[in-house]
Scaffold this active site. Structure first.
Site, PDB file in Angstrom:
ATOM      1  N   SER A   6       0.844  -1.202   0.000  1.00  0.00           N
ATOM      2  CA  SER A   6       0.000   0.000   0.000  1.00  0.00           C
ATOM      3  C   SER A   6       0.878   1.250   0.000  1.00  0.00           C
ATOM      4  O   SER A   6       1.684   1.463   0.915  1.00  0.00           O
ATOM      5  CB  SER A   6      -0.900   0.008   1.231  1.00  0.00           C
ATOM      6  OG  SER A   6      -1.418   1.313   1.415  1.00  0.00           O
ATOM      7  N   HIS A  31      -1.202  -1.195  -4.342  1.00  0.00           N
ATOM      8  CA  HIS A  31      -2.477  -0.869  -3.686  1.00  0.00           C
ATOM      9  C   HIS A  31      -2.518   0.641  -3.446  1.00  0.00           C
ATOM     10  O   HIS A  31      -1.616   1.212  -2.811  1.00  0.00           O
ATOM     11  CB  HIS A  31      -2.570  -1.632  -2.363  1.00  0.00           C
ATOM     12  CG  HIS A  31      -3.871  -1.470  -1.641  1.00  0.00           C
ATOM     13  ND1 HIS A  31      -5.014  -2.195  -1.977  1.00  0.00           N
ATOM     14  CD2 HIS A  31      -4.217  -0.678  -0.599  1.00  0.00           C
ATOM     15  CE1 HIS A  31      -5.995  -1.853  -1.155  1.00  0.00           C
ATOM     16  NE2 HIS A  31      -5.549  -0.923  -0.319  1.00  0.00           N
ATOM     17  N   ASP A  33      -4.677   3.732  -1.947  1.00  0.00           N
ATOM     18  CA  ASP A  33      -5.758   4.076  -1.018  1.00  0.00           C
ATOM     19  C   ASP A  33      -6.241   5.498  -1.263  1.00  0.00           C
ATOM     20  O   ASP A  33      -5.580   6.456  -0.862  1.00  0.00           O
ATOM     21  CB  ASP A  33      -5.250   3.955   0.423  1.00  0.00           C
ATOM     22  CG  ASP A  33      -5.047   2.513   0.834  1.00  0.00           C
ATOM     23  OD1 ASP A  33      -6.025   1.746   0.783  1.00  0.00           O
ATOM     24  OD2 ASP A  33      -3.917   2.151   1.193  1.00  0.00           O
ATOM     25  N   MET A  35      -8.654   8.361  -0.298  1.00  0.00           N
ATOM     26  CA  MET A  35      -9.481   8.772   0.855  1.00  0.00           C
ATOM     27  C   MET A  35      -9.953  10.202   0.650  1.00  0.00           C
ATOM     28  O   MET A  35      -9.178  11.043   0.188  1.00  0.00           O
ATOM     29  CB  MET A  35      -8.651   8.726   2.136  1.00  0.00           C
ATOM     30  CG  MET A  35      -8.064   7.377   2.445  1.00  0.00           C
ATOM     31  SD  MET A  35      -7.109   7.476   3.971  1.00  0.00           S
ATOM     32  CE  MET A  35      -6.492   5.801   4.051  1.00  0.00           C
ATOM     33  N   HIS A  64      -8.290   1.229  -3.994  1.00  0.00           N
ATOM     34  CA  HIS A  64      -9.230   1.037  -2.883  1.00  0.00           C
ATOM     35  C   HIS A  64      -9.876   2.392  -2.607  1.00  0.00           C
ATOM     36  O   HIS A  64      -9.235   3.301  -2.091  1.00  0.00           O
ATOM     37  CB  HIS A  64      -8.420   0.519  -1.675  1.00  0.00           C
ATOM     38  CG  HIS A  64      -9.207   0.321  -0.427  1.00  0.00           C
ATOM     39  ND1 HIS A  64      -8.620   0.095   0.798  1.00  0.00           N
ATOM     40  CD2 HIS A  64     -10.555   0.300  -0.199  1.00  0.00           C
ATOM     41  CE1 HIS A  64      -9.555  -0.050   1.719  1.00  0.00           C
ATOM     42  NE2 HIS A  64     -10.733   0.079   1.148  1.00  0.00           N
ATOM     43  N   MET A  66     -11.908   4.655  -0.584  1.00  0.00           N
ATOM     44  CA  MET A  66     -12.523   4.917   0.729  1.00  0.00           C
ATOM     45  C   MET A  66     -13.148   6.305   0.653  1.00  0.00           C
ATOM     46  O   MET A  66     -12.667   7.262   1.272  1.00  0.00           O
ATOM     47  CB  MET A  66     -11.456   4.838   1.827  1.00  0.00           C
ATOM     48  CG  MET A  66     -11.089   3.403   2.174  1.00  0.00           C
ATOM     49  SD  MET A  66      -9.530   3.313   3.070  1.00  0.00           S
ATOM     50  CE  MET A  66      -8.432   3.476   1.699  1.00  0.00           C
ATOM     51  N   MET A 135     -11.603  -5.637   5.236  1.00  0.00           N
ATOM     52  CA  MET A 135     -10.789  -4.730   6.046  1.00  0.00           C
ATOM     53  C   MET A 135     -10.533  -5.373   7.401  1.00  0.00           C
ATOM     54  O   MET A 135     -11.476  -5.750   8.097  1.00  0.00           O
ATOM     55  CB  MET A 135     -11.515  -3.395   6.263  1.00  0.00           C
ATOM     56  CG  MET A 135     -11.597  -2.477   5.065  1.00  0.00           C
ATOM     57  SD  MET A 135     -10.018  -1.999   4.335  1.00  0.00           S
ATOM     58  CE  MET A 135      -9.115  -1.341   5.723  1.00  0.00           C
ATOM     59  N   ASP A 173      -6.862  -6.380   4.062  1.00  0.00           N
ATOM     60  CA  ASP A 173      -6.199  -5.073   4.153  1.00  0.00           C
ATOM     61  C   ASP A 173      -6.240  -4.542   5.576  1.00  0.00           C
ATOM     62  O   ASP A 173      -7.321  -4.316   6.128  1.00  0.00           O
ATOM     63  CB  ASP A 173      -6.937  -4.114   3.195  1.00  0.00           C
ATOM     64  CG  ASP A 173      -6.293  -2.743   3.096  1.00  0.00           C
ATOM     65  OD1 ASP A 173      -5.216  -2.532   3.672  1.00  0.00           O
ATOM     66  OD2 ASP A 173      -6.890  -1.890   2.413  1.00  0.00           O
TER      67      ASP A 173
HETATM   68  C1  DX5 Z   1      -6.217   1.573   5.630  1.00  0.00           C
HETATM   69  C2  DX5 Z   1      -5.806   1.303   4.199  1.00  0.00           C
HETATM   70  C3  DX5 Z   1      -4.737   0.304   4.100  1.00  0.00           C
HETATM   71  C4  DX5 Z   1      -3.445   0.709   4.790  1.00  0.00           C
HETATM   72  C5  DX5 Z   1      -2.808  -0.519   5.299  1.00  0.00           C
HETATM   73  O1  DX5 Z   1      -7.287   2.411   5.669  1.00  0.00           O
HETATM   74  O2  DX5 Z   1      -6.889   0.848   3.439  1.00  0.00           O
HETATM   75  O3  DX5 Z   1      -4.489  -0.079   2.758  1.00  0.00           O
HETATM   76  O4  DX5 Z   1      -2.546   1.389   3.959  1.00  0.00           O
HETATM   77  O5  DX5 Z   1      -1.705  -0.155   6.058  1.00  0.00           O
HETATM   78  P1  DX5 Z   1      -1.052  -1.160   7.099  1.00  0.00           P
HETATM   79  O6  DX5 Z   1      -0.577  -2.346   6.324  1.00  0.00           O
HETATM   80  O7  DX5 Z   1       0.084  -0.348   7.663  1.00  0.00           O
HETATM   81  O8  DX5 Z   1      -2.097  -1.498   8.110  1.00  0.00           O
HETATM   82 ZN    ZN Z   2      -6.435  -0.134   1.434  1.00  0.00          ZN
END
Ligand code: DX5
Ligand code: ZN
Length: 213
Positions: A6, A31, A33, A35, A64, A66, A135, A173
């Site tokens: 990620s 990956h 993320d 947000m 991903h 979010m 998750m 994840d």
């Molecule tokens: C959390 C994200 C993850 C995050 C995971 O909201 O969706 O992808 O980057 O990070 P680690 O592996 O450090 O928990």
């Molecule tokens: Zn993620």
């Protein structure tokens, strides 16, 4: 077992180099993320950053979302040649339409579930999906502790998928590390997302290979 580091845990001032490092280190996907500061209480990056990275790597992009209104991001992600896109079932009113909107763009469609969201939300849509993202932390931040009850959820989902006889992948994840990776594999995970356990290690190739065991 496939590994999707990620980017959230990477050094944001050196994104291209960080991505090159995990690509040569054996990552299977990148990956990403996204947000929005609404669906989760944090803001990361969006389509312009993903588009800039497209020119720097051949890794398949696993995005991903979010965010609220995830459908608004799909045209941009198609331009970035995203391979996989997951949206949160908690964020959409029309999950069926969303899945078709993703797949019609030639992208693999995934539904993401927060830790507190029941697998029963997938009852109707599971056969339409290419993958499910479980998750194992509450989304929004990297570096959180793995929630142990996720393991049972993964096993139950694996059984449901097997009974459908479909090739639907399970991605996990949050808080993934070399200690829980074997347990996740045994429970039925196909893709492990790893932020801090890969980017937090000085030797990314070794971190990725430890997760694959
Ligand atoms: C959390 C994200 C993850 C995050 C995971 O909201 O969706 O992808 O980057 O990070 P680690 O592996 O450090 O928990
Ligand atoms: Zn993620």
């Amino acid at each position: 077992m496939k590994i999707a580091p990620s980017l959230l845990a990477a050094d944001f001032s050196r994104l291209a180099e960080e991505v090159r490092d995990i690509e040569t280190g054996g990552a299977d996907y990148l990956h990403l993320d996204v947000m929005d500061g609404h669906f989760v209480p944090n803001l990361s990056f969006g389509v312009p950053v993903i588009k800039a990275l497209r020119k720097k790597t051949n890794l398949p992009f696993d995005v991903h979302l979010m965010v609220d209104y995830p459908e608004d991001y799909l045209d941009g992600l198609q331009e970035c040649r995203a391979a996989m896109v997951s949206f949160h079932v908690e964020a959409v009113q029309h999950a069926d339409r969303m899945i078709h909107n993703i797949r019609d763009r030639g992208i693999k469609a995934g539904a993401a579930l927060n830790p507190g969201t029941s697998l029963s939300t997938l009852d109707e849509i599971l056969p339409l999906l290419d993958f499910v993202l479980i998750m194992s932390v509450n989304p929004g931040f990297g570096g959180q502790k793995f929630i142990p009850y996720s393991l049972d959820k993964i096993s139950r989902l694996k059984r449901r998928i097997s009974s459908l006889g479909k090739d639907i992948l399970i991605e996990v994840d949050g808080g993934v590390n070399e200690k829980n990776a074997p347990l996740l594999r045994d429970a039925g995970a196909d893709i492990l997302v790893a932020g801090s356990s890969v980017f937090g290690s000085p030797d990314r190739a070794s971190a990725i290979s430890h997760l694959k065991i």
